[in-house]
Scaffold this motif. Structure first.
Motif, mmCIF file in Angstrom:
data_model
loop_
_atom_site.group_PDB
_atom_site.id
_atom_site.type_symbol
_atom_site.label_atom_id
_atom_site.label_comp_id
_atom_site.label_asym_id
_atom_site.label_seq_id
_atom_site.Cartn_x
_atom_site.Cartn_y
_atom_site.Cartn_z
ATOM 1 N N UNK A 208 0.537 -1.034 0.370
ATOM 2 C CA UNK A 208 0.336 -0.127 -0.104
ATOM 3 C C UNK A 208 0.906 0.958 -0.044
ATOM 4 N N UNK A 209 2.203 1.261 0.786
ATOM 5 C CA UNK A 209 3.034 2.221 -0.002
ATOM 6 C C UNK A 209 3.874 2.478 -0.906
ATOM 7 N N UNK A 210 4.246 1.679 -1.468
ATOM 8 C CA UNK A 210 4.215 1.172 -2.742
ATOM 9 C C UNK A 210 4.075 2.101 -3.787
ATOM 10 N N UNK A 211 5.147 1.806 -5.205
ATOM 11 C CA UNK A 211 4.348 2.581 -6.404
ATOM 12 C C UNK A 211 4.114 1.644 -7.090
ATOM 13 N N UNK A 212 2.888 1.444 -7.545
ATOM 14 C CA UNK A 212 2.566 0.062 -7.847
ATOM 15 C C UNK A 212 2.052 0.975 -8.908
ATOM 16 N N UNK A 213 2.547 0.480 -10.064
ATOM 17 C CA UNK A 213 2.328 1.231 -11.551
ATOM 18 C C UNK A 213 1.422 -0.114 -12.732
ATOM 19 N N UNK A 214 1.841 -1.015 -11.824
ATOM 20 C CA UNK A 214 1.050 -2.344 -13.223
ATOM 21 C C UNK A 214 0.377 -3.416 -12.048
ATOM 22 N N UNK A 215 -0.635 -4.001 -12.627
ATOM 23 C CA UNK A 215 -2.053 -5.549 -11.917
ATOM 24 C C UNK A 215 -0.977 -6.568 -13.056
ATOM 25 N N UNK A 216 -0.866 -7.917 -12.262
ATOM 26 C CA UNK A 216 -1.128 -8.539 -12.852
ATOM 27 C C UNK A 216 -1.599 -9.701 -11.655
#
Length: 505
Positions: A208-216
């Motif tokens: 939740x505190x990461x820079x998530x740019x994609x989902x798989x």
């Protein structure tokens, strides 16, 4: 600045593959024919290769005459011997990995061999191609300035004799290249946790505190995760948690029933959805254009394709055709021969070609997932299209569903019984039922004929069940997460009766 440099380097590296993809787009027939002969030559001295006279096969016609179509059940004895340590049975290199796959909730577990060649030149290659195609279509992507959140299945790997088995996602995670692991979340330790609900919470805490740019991941289970993220953070939508999220790579189940829910969770009109088509047996197709609902059949992953016209389908006794002979807008069952050691293997999926230059497909269902108790020949595509129409007109959304038959009794007509878990139920369920029924009639003439004056089929019977029933059902069967799927259509009442019993208890 460092992340921008990393993004540029990885993007440049992945883009290079596009030239090889263009080769099989230009010469599909040649690529497939050469691949078949190469596979046969590679395995000619295996036990299976000698029994089927691989060394005497010169072309596709020879191949179909000498090698029978295989289902898992007919190939299982060789696979079991391989799991116990015997080698060179159906593939010459040492096989130590087996993907445990059960598909729908009641199916017996299958152990699909995953050779080093299949791992590297099919599954891993496809993962890179998925990114390659996306990057080429979206040159301004910032994908690698952050991380991709991957949601796999029950990811513990088990040892049995000298072989290892587990969910395919576990095997892939164990073998990821360093750069892929570096750009992915959660950590391998969390990704390989076995207990699904504990892993879900650990993934959320870690990302939740990461820079998530994609989902798989699989749409049904990713939806559970994303809704839990919102519950935990108190945010209104996912972009408030991960503002740089730009694409969701999904596969495993039909996305249409989930599309509207994702649009609400990720309210960005420019957000991209990229579909993939893979299984334990291999990686077959990837969406190659933005905003498309078609998948490009990938022809250089060590998989030779054959097809059975579903109008003439007769299981292992069916007549097959090669890729070069398929036609548009016909449903075909897929037969694969692979660098994973599977020979003329019937995987149970059906597809329809939407383009022949290049070869693009839509997944239309399963050879076993249909209802044809009364001659109605209702398939998954019919059902999903009709559901979408009924949901659109009633502003309803569906979490899960399954359909089984109501068998004829005495002079009573038969019917279809639906167990539906709505996220947002229609205000008027009888009206929803009527809309669904009329949509099915307009889509499927066989269904319409059987519904005539209720003589064979009566009006569908729909149960609006409490939220969480399907989740509880899967949990009871120890089938949470990953590739485990709710069976949508069945010619038996097994699933319907189990859910109705659970509903009452």
């Amino acid at each position: 600045m460092a992340f921008q440099i990393i993004n540029s380097i990885i993007s440049w590296f992945l883009k290079k593959r596009k030239h090889q993809i263009e080769l099989f787009l230009k010469y599909p027939k040649d690529v497939q024919e050469e691949l078949l002969l190469r596979l046969l030559h590679t395995a000619k001295n295996t036990k299976f290769g000698k029994e089927q006279s691989f060394s005497s096969i010169k072309n596709y016609s020879d191949f179909t005459k000498k090698v029978p179509i295989q289902k898992y059940e007919t190939f299982e004895p060789l696979i079991e011997r391989c799991r116990k340590g015997e080698q060179n049975l159906f593939w010459p290199t040492h096989i130590k990995w087996f993907a445990k796959s059960s598909g729908t909730t009641n199916a017996k577990s299958k152990y699909i061999p995953v050779t080093d060649e299949a791992l590297e030149y099919c599954h891993m290659k496809a993962g890179k191609d998925m990114l390659c195609l996306y990057i080429n279509n979206n040159p301004k992507t910032q994908l690698f300035t952050g991380k991709g959140l991957r949601l796999g299945g029950s990811s513990e790997v088990y040892k049995d004799n000298d072989s290892y088995f587990g969910d395919l996602s576990a095997i892939i995670t164990e073998n990821l290249p360093f750069w892929a692991d570096f750009s992915s979340a959660p950590s391998m330790e969390v990704a390989l946790m076995a207990e699904w609900e504990t892993k879900m919470e650990a993934i959320i805490d870690e990302t939740i505190n990461e820079n998530i740019t994609s989902l798989v991941g699989v749409p049904s289970w990713m939806l559970v995760l994303l809704n839990r993220v919102l519950e935990k953070t108190g945010k209104d939508n996912i972009l408030e948690v991960w503002p740089n999220l730009e694409v969701y790579f999904h596969g495993g189940v039909n996305f249409n029933p989930y599309r509207e829910q994702y649009k609400k969770l990720i309210p960005n009109p420019n957000f991209k959805y990229y579909e993939t088509y893979n299984a334990s047996e291999g990686f077959f197709a990837i969406q190659d254009r933005n905003n498309s609902k078609e998948l490009l059949l990938m022809l250089d992953y060590g998989i030779f394709y054959e097809f059975i016209d579903m109008k003439n389908y007769d299981g292992e006794n069916s007549k097959t055709i090669p890729l070069s002979e398929v036609k548009l807008d016909k449903d075909y069952a897929i037969i694969i021969t692979t660098n994973g050691g599977l020979w003329r293997y019937l995987i149970g999926d059906t597809v329809r070609f939407t383009s022949l230059n290049p070869y693009r497909i839509k997944i239309t269902g399963r050879t076993k997932h249909y209802i044809n108790v009364f001659g109605e020949e209702l398939n998954i595509e019919n059902v999903e299209d009709a559901l979408k129409l009924a949901c659109d007109k009633t502003n309803a959304t569906i979490t899960d569903y399954t359909v089984g038959p109501i068998f004829m009794q005495d002079k009573k007509s038969g019917g279809h019984e639906w167990i539906v878990e709505f996220k947002k139920a229609p205000e008027n369920l009888p009206y929803f039922t009527e809309l669904l029924d009329n949509a099915l009639k307009s889509i499927n003439s066989d269904y319409e004929a059987k519904r005539y004056k209720n003589m064979t089929l009566g009006l569908p019977k729909i149960h609006n069940v409490e939220k969480g029933l399907f989740y509880s059902w899967l949990k009871k069967k120890n089938k949470l997460g990953g590739q485990h799927k709710v069976p949508r259509l069945s010619n038996s009442r097994e699933f319907v009766d189990e859910l109705l019993f659970l509903k009452k208890s």
